[in-house]
Design an enzyme around this catalytic site. Sequence first.
Site, PDB file in Angstrom:
ATOM      1  N   HIS A   1     -23.736  37.387  14.105  1.00  0.00           N
ATOM      2  CA  HIS A   1     -24.890  38.162  13.647  1.00  0.00           C
ATOM      3  C   HIS A   1     -25.869  37.290  12.870  1.00  0.00           C
ATOM      4  O   HIS A   1     -27.084  37.393  13.029  1.00  0.00           O
ATOM      5  CB  HIS A   1     -24.425  39.344  12.798  1.00  0.00           C
ATOM      6  CG  HIS A   1     -25.523  40.228  12.319  1.00  0.00           C
ATOM      7  ND1 HIS A   1     -26.273  39.946  11.176  1.00  0.00           N
ATOM      8  CD2 HIS A   1     -26.037  41.386  12.812  1.00  0.00           C
ATOM      9  CE1 HIS A   1     -27.173  40.900  10.995  1.00  0.00           C
ATOM     10  NE2 HIS A   1     -27.046  41.800  11.969  1.00  0.00           N
ATOM     11  N   GLY A   2     -25.337  36.449  11.994  1.00  0.00           N
ATOM     12  CA  GLY A   2     -26.168  35.521  11.232  1.00  0.00           C
ATOM     13  C   GLY A   2     -26.593  36.020   9.867  1.00  0.00           C
ATOM     14  O   GLY A   2     -26.973  35.217   9.014  1.00  0.00           O
ATOM     15  N   ASP A   3     -26.536  37.338   9.638  1.00  0.00           N
ATOM     16  CA  ASP A   3     -26.891  37.902   8.323  1.00  0.00           C
ATOM     17  C   ASP A   3     -26.102  39.192   8.129  1.00  0.00           C
ATOM     18  O   ASP A   3     -26.651  40.231   7.753  1.00  0.00           O
ATOM     19  CB  ASP A   3     -28.397  38.144   8.249  1.00  0.00           C
ATOM     20  CG  ASP A   3     -28.880  38.456   6.834  1.00  0.00           C
ATOM     21  OD1 ASP A   3     -28.143  38.148   5.877  1.00  0.00           O
ATOM     22  OD2 ASP A   3     -29.981  38.999   6.685  1.00  0.00           O
ATOM     23  N   PHE A   4     -24.806  39.108   8.367  1.00  0.00           N
ATOM     24  CA  PHE A   4     -23.957  40.300   8.410  1.00  0.00           C
ATOM     25  C   PHE A   4     -23.630  40.796   7.003  1.00  0.00           C
ATOM     26  O   PHE A   4     -23.292  40.022   6.114  1.00  0.00           O
ATOM     27  CB  PHE A   4     -22.662  39.978   9.158  1.00  0.00           C
ATOM     28  CG  PHE A   4     -21.781  41.173   9.385  1.00  0.00           C
ATOM     29  CD1 PHE A   4     -21.954  41.964  10.505  1.00  0.00           C
ATOM     30  CD2 PHE A   4     -20.792  41.510   8.476  1.00  0.00           C
ATOM     31  CE1 PHE A   4     -21.144  43.076  10.720  1.00  0.00           C
ATOM     32  CE2 PHE A   4     -19.974  42.612   8.677  1.00  0.00           C
ATOM     33  CZ  PHE A   4     -20.160  43.398   9.806  1.00  0.00           C
TER      34      PHE A   4
ATOM     35  N   ASN B   1     -27.589  45.323   6.278  1.00  0.00           N
ATOM     36  CA  ASN B   1     -27.652  45.278   7.741  1.00  0.00           C
ATOM     37  C   ASN B   1     -26.481  45.988   8.405  1.00  0.00           C
ATOM     38  O   ASN B   1     -26.316  45.910   9.622  1.00  0.00           O
ATOM     39  CB  ASN B   1     -27.718  43.824   8.229  1.00  0.00           C
ATOM     40  CG  ASN B   1     -29.063  43.192   7.936  1.00  0.00           C
ATOM     41  OD1 ASN B   1     -30.078  43.885   7.899  1.00  0.00           O
ATOM     42  ND2 ASN B   1     -29.079  41.896   7.719  1.00  0.00           N
TER      43      ASN B   1
END
Length: 298
Positions: free
Chosen positions: A195-198, A202
Amino acid sequence: MKPQVTRAFILAAVEQDFGPITGWEAVAEGEESQAFAIRQGNDDFILRVNRSAEGFRKDDFCSRRFASTDLPIPEIVSIGMIDEDYSYCISRRAIGITLQDMPVKEMPAIAEPVMRALEALAAANVDGTVGYGPFDENGNGRFASWRDFIMNIANPSLYDWDALKAIVDEQRIAPYFQALDSFAPRCPEMRQLVHGDFGSNNVLTDAGRITGVIDWSEAMFGDPLYDVANLFFWRSWLDCMEAQAQYLEQQYYAALNAEALRCYQLRIGLDVIYHSAVEGDMEVLTWGLTRCDEIVAS
């Protein structure tokens, strides 16, 4: 900078493409987009406005390709232009609240469903996509290897650290780069969905289940442990991250790659330090430096 477009200006463009909007209210926004809850008839949607449609198109790609029962990604129903400077995106509204908005006492109870969402992320089928690191709306990653992505934080053509010398002490951050250089070669060259920004704002929850994983603008292909590292990095900043990190330590820590976990936290931390310095956010910058000191010393 987040856009500040008036309601009338947004409505004029959106209703022309989407049809009459019968309900409208402001909701919690991300760092880069304005956001509103809207209604059309009996259907509820989220309307976001940004200077670029790139992240919206990635949301659409990820929803179509990766959504599942344990990884609910809201459907994107419309992407369009407000004018030459602003884009909008309309997605179906997921019920619930963000992990960040939950009462602290309720956070431990949602840790297991959050873990199932992480597992669904790692298990997503990435066939037909290529490359590593952040990918575009067609699933094309920017880098030839996962290690290339990890080490690109030191690439002067992408991160002009020299321009920040007056704000960021070069001697202070040197150990972070040294540790990153040491750990990176031992990180696995995995290629799974990240995801990269979990976490935090979010991930949406309602009645003990995960109802939405949103904002895929930072999504990439690589080692899914990177999303776990994001939880660990931010644990002392946000209660919801601390609750999830504690759960992972209790249930899974022996199975985690400790060196990779530290490496990814430092990669995240250096990115936070760089962008907070560029934006002049001294609170986050100071915290990020202290957090990276802790990770290097651990």
